[in-house]
Motif scaffolding. Structure first.
Motif, mmCIF file in Angstrom:
data_model
loop_
_atom_site.group_PDB
_atom_site.id
_atom_site.type_symbol
_atom_site.label_atom_id
_atom_site.label_comp_id
_atom_site.label_asym_id
_atom_site.label_seq_id
_atom_site.Cartn_x
_atom_site.Cartn_y
_atom_site.Cartn_z
ATOM 1 N N ALA A 162 -1.851 8.053 2.494
ATOM 2 C CA ALA A 162 -3.027 7.247 2.179
ATOM 3 C C ALA A 162 -3.047 5.906 2.911
ATOM 4 O O ALA A 162 -4.061 5.213 2.900
ATOM 5 C CB ALA A 162 -3.103 7.002 0.680
ATOM 6 N N ARG B 144 2.180 1.841 -3.428
ATOM 7 C CA ARG B 144 1.117 2.137 -4.381
ATOM 8 C C ARG B 144 0.487 3.505 -4.146
ATOM 9 O O ARG B 144 0.242 4.262 -5.088
ATOM 10 C CB ARG B 144 0.041 1.050 -4.311
ATOM 11 C CG ARG B 144 -1.034 1.219 -5.390
ATOM 12 C CD ARG B 144 -2.096 0.158 -5.319
ATOM 13 N NE ARG B 144 -2.919 0.381 -4.144
ATOM 14 C CZ ARG B 144 -3.510 -0.599 -3.468
ATOM 15 N NH1 ARG B 144 -3.369 -1.854 -3.821
ATOM 16 N NH2 ARG B 144 -4.256 -0.316 -2.410
ATOM 17 N N ASP B 145 0.246 3.846 -2.851
ATOM 18 C CA ASP B 145 -0.560 5.028 -2.551
ATOM 19 C C ASP B 145 0.149 6.105 -1.743
ATOM 20 O O ASP B 145 -0.396 7.192 -1.577
ATOM 21 C CB ASP B 145 -1.820 4.606 -1.784
ATOM 22 C CG ASP B 145 -2.662 3.586 -2.555
ATOM 23 O OD1 ASP B 145 -2.650 3.618 -3.801
ATOM 24 O OD2 ASP B 145 -3.320 2.751 -1.901
ATOM 25 N N LEU C 43 0.829 -1.211 0.000
ATOM 26 C CA LEU C 43 0.000 0.000 0.000
ATOM 27 C C LEU C 43 0.864 1.262 0.000
ATOM 28 O O LEU C 43 0.536 2.243 -0.670
ATOM 29 C CB LEU C 43 -0.925 0.015 1.214
ATOM 30 C CG LEU C 43 -2.154 -0.869 1.138
ATOM 31 C CD1 LEU C 43 -2.905 -0.847 2.470
ATOM 32 C CD2 LEU C 43 -3.073 -0.416 0.025
#
Length: 178
Positions: free
Chosen positions: A39, A34-35, A31
């Motif tokens: 986030a 990716r973000d 995560l």
């Protein structure tokens, strides 16, 4: 490319984690890349794992505890990737590659205050020691790391006129410290 050397067991931040905590940490890392850190919430992480958010607190007391673990894993991974040290040029090239392949983990591990008390004792020194091995002098090693880190951040942020530093700029940096 040379084979990375493994982190000594006593510095490995995951050695005491349960298999489920390792799974949570790996999902958090996914995560994160990716973000981004902003986030990565405990709710988003729980959704990624298909569990209720309160279940995460069985493995990590807080988001800060998760962050400290991610930073420790980043330091471990970077330290492993930079070994064995063969030259300043190879060190600089490999550092750039690893940071570029893991930009959000790199940012998390190198930006803002570092909670050294949350790291396995000795991990930070072990992780940074390739710079000393390459230069043979502690202040020169710090200067090399600062220069390489600065160029990596500028490159990750697209702040060079072409978006990334030209090979000639990286070569000049390595030559300066060789």
């Amino acid at each position: 490319m040379t084979r990375a050397e493994e982190c000594p067991e006593e510095f490995d931040p995951t050695r005491l984690l349960t298999p489920r905590a390792r799974e949570v940490l790996e999902a958090a890392r996914t995560l994160l890349e990716r973000d981004g850190w902003a986030a990565l919430t405990m709710r988003a992480l729980a959704d990624e794992l298909g569990i209720a958010a309160p279940s995460l607190y069985k493995h990590f007391a807080s988001k800060d505890a998760l962050k400290s673990q991610l930073v420790a894993v980043g330091l471990k991974d970077f330290g492993e990737a930079l070994r064995p040290v063969t030259s300043v040029a190879a060190l600089v090239r490999r550092y750039r590659e690893v940071a570029g392949a893991n930009p959000e983990l790199y940012r998390l591990a190198t930006h803002g205050p570092l909670d050294r008390d949350a790291l396995p004792p000795g991990l930070e020194d072990w992780s940074g020691s390739p710079f000393f091995e390459a230069t043979g002098e502690p202040y020169r090693a710090q200067a090399l790391w600062a220069a390489v880190h600065g160029m990596v951040i500028l490159e990750l942020d697209g702040r060079f006129p072409t978006g990334s530093a030209p090979k000639a700029t990286w070569d000049e940096l390595a030559n300066h410290f060789s």
